[in-house]
Design a protein around this motif. Structure first.
Motif, mmCIF file in Angstrom:
data_model
loop_
_atom_site.group_PDB
_atom_site.id
_atom_site.type_symbol
_atom_site.label_atom_id
_atom_site.label_comp_id
_atom_site.label_asym_id
_atom_site.label_seq_id
_atom_site.Cartn_x
_atom_site.Cartn_y
_atom_site.Cartn_z
ATOM 1 N N GLU A 177 4.087 0.104 -3.496
ATOM 2 C CA GLU A 177 3.916 -0.723 -4.699
ATOM 3 C C GLU A 177 5.118 -1.632 -4.924
ATOM 4 O O GLU A 177 5.459 -2.404 -4.079
ATOM 5 C CB GLU A 177 3.645 0.168 -5.906
ATOM 6 C CG GLU A 177 2.480 1.071 -5.691
ATOM 7 C CD GLU A 177 1.589 1.113 -6.884
ATOM 8 O OE1 GLU A 177 1.954 0.552 -7.924
ATOM 9 O OE2 GLU A 177 0.523 1.693 -6.763
ATOM 10 N N ARG A 233 0.841 -1.197 0.000
ATOM 11 C CA ARG A 233 0.000 0.000 0.000
ATOM 12 C C ARG A 233 0.871 1.241 0.000
ATOM 13 O O ARG A 233 0.528 2.257 -0.575
ATOM 14 C CB ARG A 233 -0.880 0.029 1.245
ATOM 15 C CG ARG A 233 -2.210 -0.594 1.038
ATOM 16 C CD ARG A 233 -3.142 -0.221 2.154
ATOM 17 N NE ARG A 233 -4.307 -1.087 2.139
ATOM 18 C CZ ARG A 233 -5.007 -1.421 3.205
ATOM 19 N NH1 ARG A 233 -4.637 -0.963 4.389
ATOM 20 N NH2 ARG A 233 -6.053 -2.192 3.107
ATOM 21 N N LYS A 265 -2.866 -5.835 -3.099
ATOM 22 C CA LYS A 265 -3.732 -4.808 -2.531
ATOM 23 C C LYS A 265 -5.137 -5.327 -2.296
ATOM 24 O O LYS A 265 -5.914 -4.730 -1.564
ATOM 25 C CB LYS A 265 -3.801 -3.609 -3.481
ATOM 26 C CG LYS A 265 -2.570 -2.760 -3.485
ATOM 27 C CD LYS A 265 -2.806 -1.512 -4.294
ATOM 28 C CE LYS A 265 -1.483 -0.901 -4.674
ATOM 29 N NZ LYS A 265 -1.625 0.128 -5.688
#
Lengths: 370, 555, 405
Positions: free
Chosen positions: A37, A34, A246
């Motif tokens: 990346e 988060r 994610k």
């Protein structure tokens, strides 16, 4: 205290390792991704460095006062009442940390494995286990950690090793994505918040055989646990890619799920992984619970902590049941984790600086009359 | 009125005056001078016994005397030939000499009686006690002192292979009930002055001889003192077996795990003595108790050490696996079947479902029922006489397994799992430790039935934590794994070759750490055969000549 | 404190034990679970749509239109009919149960399914999910959410697209295996082991779908002659919608570009100068992909190295006796492979489906370009048809089998 000082350097290292490796290992890649990346490993690395810095400060501080824990030597350094107030903050923080860890544990179990079992039951069982084990003295505490560490490290390493078959190195590049530096800094703080358990070294140093080796023990402790965390982040990012992570709450668990023992003897390794993870969570909970009780005992100068360990349990349970749902819980964890860094890093740094000033002033005063 | 009010009955029961009570009351009184009085007192205390033998005679034809003993305990030949005969006949060198009364005792003891154990005593209680132990007492009229001579002879069984610990490679001697034989078995293996044997008598009625054996200079002094202290604090009627002692001196009697080890083998006892432990022997029990213990002793046998290291390590690994199996296998089965069948390969899972299809109750109950029946079966086979036992056990197992499956009372896989578990529990050499694991299987099964794999983990953590907090005479129970000890670790999972273990394990804190001598062991050098060996000889010969040999030493 | 501390402890521990009496919450015997082994998803026809009962909603007030209702067919293993040991001959009963339901979404359909099945449905052994081509073309994203949230579902399950209706697959009865869906699942799982398809399982499908520079692909199956299943090609997707399929030989070519090491496809290569052909089968491949920018435009160079063997020659008039002829065959095979690859890439460019993952290479190796020009997946799908590429193929024929001529 009266207990013989028997904790060896290796035992201190294993205590640190098993305390740090705990509930945080499951959502770690999610936090890292988060924030950064594809540069999640980088974020993790910076988080580890920050945590290492904090730990070294603590170890150094402890080595300057090898007979006392932070509760007592903080009173020496900044005065009785101020020291007590700060110590109460520390104790409250660890109480909350224990309850959050227990709650997170319960959440994972109830979502992933035992879906019908009520959350309260899973949390109570784990807390009961921790509080009963806390009745022993600090030597047994270190024996327990010493014993479980290989059982925790080995399966995690094996799962990671087997999973690399599916790795796609493209997902790891670019290594440093400079898009969102603020996000990366926040991620670094979140990651280093996972290492806060290492605060217990302040409790260990007075019972060590050779307290001057505490720095060496902390170095190895951070190296091994930090290395493991880094490995997990690298493996999950390589296999799933940052975008997929994610979407997953517990990427490490998914990693174990995707892995299969060659020959397809056992198919869903995540159940076994969860079983081993129970061990890791237990050691972490055990440490923070023990720290809370031990520090309370020192603050109020009680005789022994056996009854105290049962007494505290309802409070911890109550705090653990406060978050409304899993998303709420994670918000609280992030918030408290970052706030806790103030306590675990800034406060010792502050103590160290004042300690230096005092001893420098004392040396000056000693030098004067001559 | 008297129906509703309970009257307190304070009627005191009259206390029976037993001989031992009578002895205890008085303290040690000296015997009187008169023979008649002495004999009367003895008859008062022991007169009801059939085997009380009182023989009156005259010493050297002059002085009236009597020999008193309990005939069931003594060797009649020794009494007759070596004591009564020389006393009744004047020996050659004393013929014609004066034998005054006040020197009589000394004369008898040093010049007349053909026995090495003749001693003098005068307390009445002491003499009675000695008589009860098989000594013959000679009362002489007119003298306060009495002579007591050890003429004890009790039937004992011969030294045989120990029944509870059988090995393939290794000595076949086992302890027997007589403590002097047992100590002899130990002593001939340790012909060193460091081997110390201290005795005490414990038990009000049995007054059993308890021997504490250790190697001075190797065993830790604090442990020896602690053992003595705990033993001296025991206050009980009877010590019939070493197990009674064990229950009193244990650190934590509420733990399922034994904190002492009992063994029937002298070679195992000696090996443990050499590591620094203390052995406790009791008269009347063929077991010796070893303290302090650590957990990994419970899956080691002497055979491990008598065999070569690969063989020993392999067998030990199999044993550890069997131990783990016997604890968690049924619980794992229950958690896989009832909670997480996705762990099994699909075809197998579907087939297992088929096997369980007819069974009317959940897997937990099924496993519990079969486990309990296995336990009952096991206990039953122990009590059966040998002739019936063998056949019945086979029949029993077949019946339970096959018939139960066909009747739909259990699924075939459950029977296999339980059978493997039971066999696994037999592989643990120490009976008490195997029993602990057998017992602990049940709570873990129940936890598995409630929480699945998570329950198994919680149970296992609980058990491990408990083991980690146990101490046996100050030694942590899980050493050398938990307080780590690199020397001790070499013997935990595999059995390292003997030449790799030069020091004793540290957890016993021995006073002397070295096992092997300081010079390098030349074991591996023996591999050089032929030319190389001759070359070695030319260069001055092998340097290690630690074991002296001589020609006339067969003992 | 209390007078008797021990009593207090006993009382507290009893208090703690009481909740345990309420039962084992999660325990469910293996024979009491309805093990769903395979699922098939089709588009619901008119009459089928009407069959839906009001199980998860009252009335017709949910926003999902009726036309998008799906029909889910589940194959459930029946405990008791599948024996543990070797199979007794003459088992006439079918060991599985096939149930059909309709629903608006996948979870909706599962709830409807539970209404019809006695035992609690267990998805832990779900090995394969078959989507019909209709549904795949319509979009697969609606299923992903349910499958991801449910913790019982394995990431190693297989996801395939079928030409016919998926229900047909659930009702198949192949003779090679006791349980039909396991045959299907095994076949799909073995595809990558044998070399007929790149590794594909539902977890990988999700990962690729989430990643920015790549479009997912799935095996495409068809039924031939009632009971035989054939791998008919590779279905490629644009986003989550299927846009086309390749033919089987193109799978081999696709694997070459992706760099899948294990070869499995053979092709007829014409021997130059003659009218005959030999069958050359790929044994292993090595691929190197390079991305560059030419005049600001993305360019991909793919270099593939093949290691093949000659399995068969068509007629005796060809003599494989010297290495010169092998060299000729090699060049011919390289040429035809290169052509096929270029054709395939162009085909996917037309459908804007970057199944090769070139986008990922750009994102990883040229992050500046990516961050400036592309950033999102949609943008890359627009740029993809415009990229230029060049392909170099290098074949080596190492083996010719045991025959010397």
């Amino acid at each position: 205290m009266g207990d013989p000082k028997e904790i060896t350097t290796i035992q201190a290292t294993t205590i640190l390792i098993s305390t740090i490796i705990g509930v945080g290992v499951l959502p770690l890649p999610l936090f890292a991704v988060r924030a950064g990346e594809t540069s999640a490993p980088f974020v993790t690395l910076t988080g580890i460095f920050l945590a290492a810095l904090g730990l070294f400060i603590l170890a150094y501080l402890g080595m300057r006062h090898p007979q006392k824990t932070i509760i007592t030597y903080s009173q020496d350094i900044i005065g009785k009442w101020l020291g007590r107030i700060f110590s109460i903050f520390v104790i409250c923080f660890f109480l909350v940390l224990t309850s959050l860890a227990a709650r997170e544990f319960g959440a994972v179990v109830v979502t992933g494995v035992l879906r019908e079992t009520p959350l309260e039951v899973t949390v109570i069982v784990m807390l009961l286990l921790a509080s009963i084990s806390c009745r022993n003295n600090i030597n047994v505490f270190s024996y327990i950690h010493n014993f479980y560490v290989p059982m925790i490290l080995a399966p995690v390493l094996i799962v990671v090793a087997f999973s690399l078959k599916n790795a796609n190195p493209l997902y790891l590049r670019p290594v440093f994505l400079g898009n969102d530096l603020r996000g990366m800094a926040a991620g670094m703080l979140t990651v280093s918040a996972l290492f806060q358990g290492s605060f217990i070294i302040t409790m260990i140093i007075p019972s060590m055989k050779s307290p001057n080796k505490a720095l060496k023990a902390s170095f190895w402790g951070i190296l091994i646990s930090g290395g493991l965390y880094l490995l997990i982040v690298i493996a999950t990012v390589a296999i799933f890619g940052p975008e997929e992570i994610k979407q997953i709450f517990w990427p490490t668990l998914e990693l174990a799920r995707t892995t299969a023992v060659p020959g397809n003897i056992l198919q869903r390794l995540d159940i076994i992984f969860l079983a081993v993870w129970v061990l890791a969570v237990f050691t972490t909970l055990f440490s923070s619970y023990y720290f809370t009780i031990h520090s309370l005992k020192e603050l109020f100068q009680l005789k022994d902590h056996k009854m105290l360990s049962y007494f505290i349990m309802p409070f911890v349970f109550f705090l653990a049941m406060l978050p409304q749902n899993i998303l709420h819980m994670y918000e609280i964890i992030q918030y408290i984790g970052r706030a806790g860094l103030l306590i675990t890093i800034m406060y010792p740094a502050f103590l160290l600086i004042i300690d230096f000033l005092r001893s420098w002033r004392r040396k000056k005063n000693v030098a004067k009359p001559t | 009125m008297s129906l509703f009010r309970k009257k307190k009955r304070n009627v005191k029961k009259p206390q029976l005056l037993t001989p031992s009570k009578a002895l205890e009351k008085k303290g040690d009184t000296p015997t009187s001078i008169s023979l008649m009085v002495k004999i009367k007192e003895v008859k008062e205390l022991l007169g009801n016994n059939e085997d009380l033998q009182i023989k009156e005679f005259k010493i050297f034809g002059q002085y009236p005397a009597a020999s008193v003993c309990l005939s069931s305990l003594i060797n009649q030949d020794v009494l007759n030939q070596d004591i009564l005969k020389p006393l009744m006949y004047v020996p050659e060198h004393l013929k014609g000499k004066e034998k005054p009364l006040n020197e009589l005792v000394h004369l008898i003891v040093t010049e007349t009686v053909y026995h090495s154990q003749a001693k003098v005593a005068e307390g009445k209680e002491q003499l009675i006690e000695l008589m009860l132990r098989g000594e013959s007492v000679i009362f002489i009229d007119g003298i306060k002192d009495s002579i007591h001579i050890d003429t004890r002879k009790i039937e004992k069984r011969s030294i045989a292979q120990p029944e509870t610990e059988q090995v393939i490679l290794g000595p076949r001697e086992g302890f027997i009930e007589s403590i002097s034989t047992n100590i002899a078995l130990l002593r001939y293996r340790l012909p060193t002055p460091d081997f110390q044997v201290k005795t005490m008598k414990i038990g009000r009625l049995t007054k059993s001889t308890v021997a504490i054996c250790y190697l001075k200079g190797i065993a830790n002094e604090t442990v020896v003192k602690e053992v003595e202290k705990r033993l001296s604090e025991i206050n009980i009627d009877a010590i019939l077996d070493v197990g009674y002692l064990e229950q009193f001196i244990e650190d934590n009697p509420f733990s399922p795990f034994p904190q002492t080890q009992s063994t029937e083998r002298p070679d195992k006892t000696v090996a443990n003595l050499i590591e620094g432990r203390v052995a406790i022997l009791v008269d009347g029990s063929p077991f010796s108790l070893l303290v302090p213990v650590v957990f990994n002793q419970f899956y080691q046998t002497t055979e491990d050490y008598s065999s070569r290291f690969l063989m020993g390590s392999f067998v030990r690994l199999a044993r550890i696996l069997a131990l783990v199996f016997s604890l968690v296998f049924p619980s794992l089965y229950v958690s896989l079947i009832s909670f997480n069948p996705e762990l099994l390969p699909t075809e197998f899972a579907v087939a297992v479902a088929g096997g369980r299809a007819g069974v009317p109750y959940p897997a937990v109950i099924e496993v519990l029922i079969i486990e309990v029946s296995m336990e009952i079966l096991r206990e039953a086979t122990v009590r059966l006489p040998k002739q019936v036992g063998g056949a019945l056990s086979i029949v029993g197992v077949l019946v339970i397994g096959q018939a139960a499956v066909e009747a739909g009372l259990s699924s075939p896989i459950t029977v296999v799992v339980i059978a493997l578990t039971t066999i696994g529990s037999f592989a643990t050499p120490t009976y008490t430790a195997a029993f602990a694991l057998r017992m602990l299987r049940f709570p873990i099964m129940i936890l598995a039935g409630i929480f699945g794999l998570y329950g198994v983990m919680v149970g296992v953590i609980f058990i491990f934590n408990h083991m980690l907090s146990l101490k046996s005479f100050g030694v942590p129970y899980m050493a050398p794994v938990s307080p780590e000890d690199s020397q001790g670790m070499k013997d935990v999972v595999i059995r390292s070759p003997l030449w790799w273990m030069p020091k004793r394990p540290e957890f016993l804190r021995p006073s002397n750490q070295n096992r092997l001598g300081l010079n390098d062991n030349k074991v591996l050098e023996h591999n050089k055969v032929g030319n190389d060996q001759r070359e070695d000889a030319a260069n001055g010969g092998s340097k290690g000549d630690h074991n002296y040999s001589s020609d006339n030493d067969l003992n | 404190m209390w007078q008797n501390q021990r009593e207090l402890k006993v009382a507290i521990s009893l208090l703690f034990l009481i909740p345990l009496l309420s039962g084992c919450w999660d325990s469910q015997e293996i024979e009491q679970r309805a093990n769903v082994l395979a699922l098939g998803v089709d588009k619901a026809s008119e009459e089928e749509r009407k069959k839906e009962d009001e199980i998860s909603h009252l009335g017709k007030r949910i926003p999902i239109p009726d036309e998008e209702m799906i029909k889910v067919t589940a194959q459930i293993a029946v405990p008791g009919r599948i024996p543990l040991g070797p199979q007794q001959p003459g088992g006439s009963e079918k060991p599985v149960l096939v149930v059909e339901v309709v629903g608006h979404t996948l979870e909706d359909a599962m709830l409807n399914l539970q209404q019809e099945v006695a035992d609690e449905i267990f998805l832990g052994h779900l090995r394969i999910i078959v989507l019909s081509e209709e549904i795949a073309r319509h979009g697969t994203a609606r299923f992903n959410d349910f499958l991801r949230r449910n913790p019982e579902i394995r990431r190693t399950a297989a996801l395939v697209v079928s030409k016919e209706s998926a229900a047909k697959y659930m009702n198949l009865d192949p003779e090679l295996e006791r349980i039909p869906s396991l045959y299907l699942a095994d076949m799909v799982d073995n595809l990558s082991a044998i070399g007929k398809f790149p590794p594909s399982f539902i977890g990988l499908f999700w990962t690729i779908y989430s990643s920015k520079g790549q479009d997912p692909y799935l095996p495409y199956l068809t039924v031939i002659e009632k009971t035989t299943i054939q791998l008919n090609g590779l279905a490629y997707f644009h986003g989550d919608k299927m846009v086309g399929k390749t033919n089987p030989l193109e799978i081999g070519i696709f694997m070459a570009v992706r760099g899948v090491g294990r070869g499995g496809y053979g092709a007829f290569i014409q021997v130059p100068g003659k009218d005959e052909s030999v069958l050359v089968r790929a044994v292993s491949r090595k691929t190197r992909t390079k991305v560059t920018l030419r005049n600001g435009k993305p360019h991909v160079s793919v270099k593939i190295q093949y290691e093949s063997e000659i399995d068969e020659k068509e007629s005796a008039s060809i003599e494989l006796s010297d290495s010169a002829i092998l060299k000729k065959i090699e060049t011919e095979s390289s040429k035809s492979t290169k052509k096929a690859i270029e054709k395939l890439i162009a085909k996917t460019q037309k459908s804007k489906s970057d199944i090769f993952g070139f986008g990922e290479h750009f994102r990883a190796k040229l992050p500046h370009y990516w961050n400036r020009n592309v950033k999102t997946k949609e943008k890359w799908d627009e740029i993809y048809p415009e990229i230029t590429f060049d392909v170099t193929v290098d074949s080596h024929i190492h083996r010719v089998g045991m025959k010397s001529k």
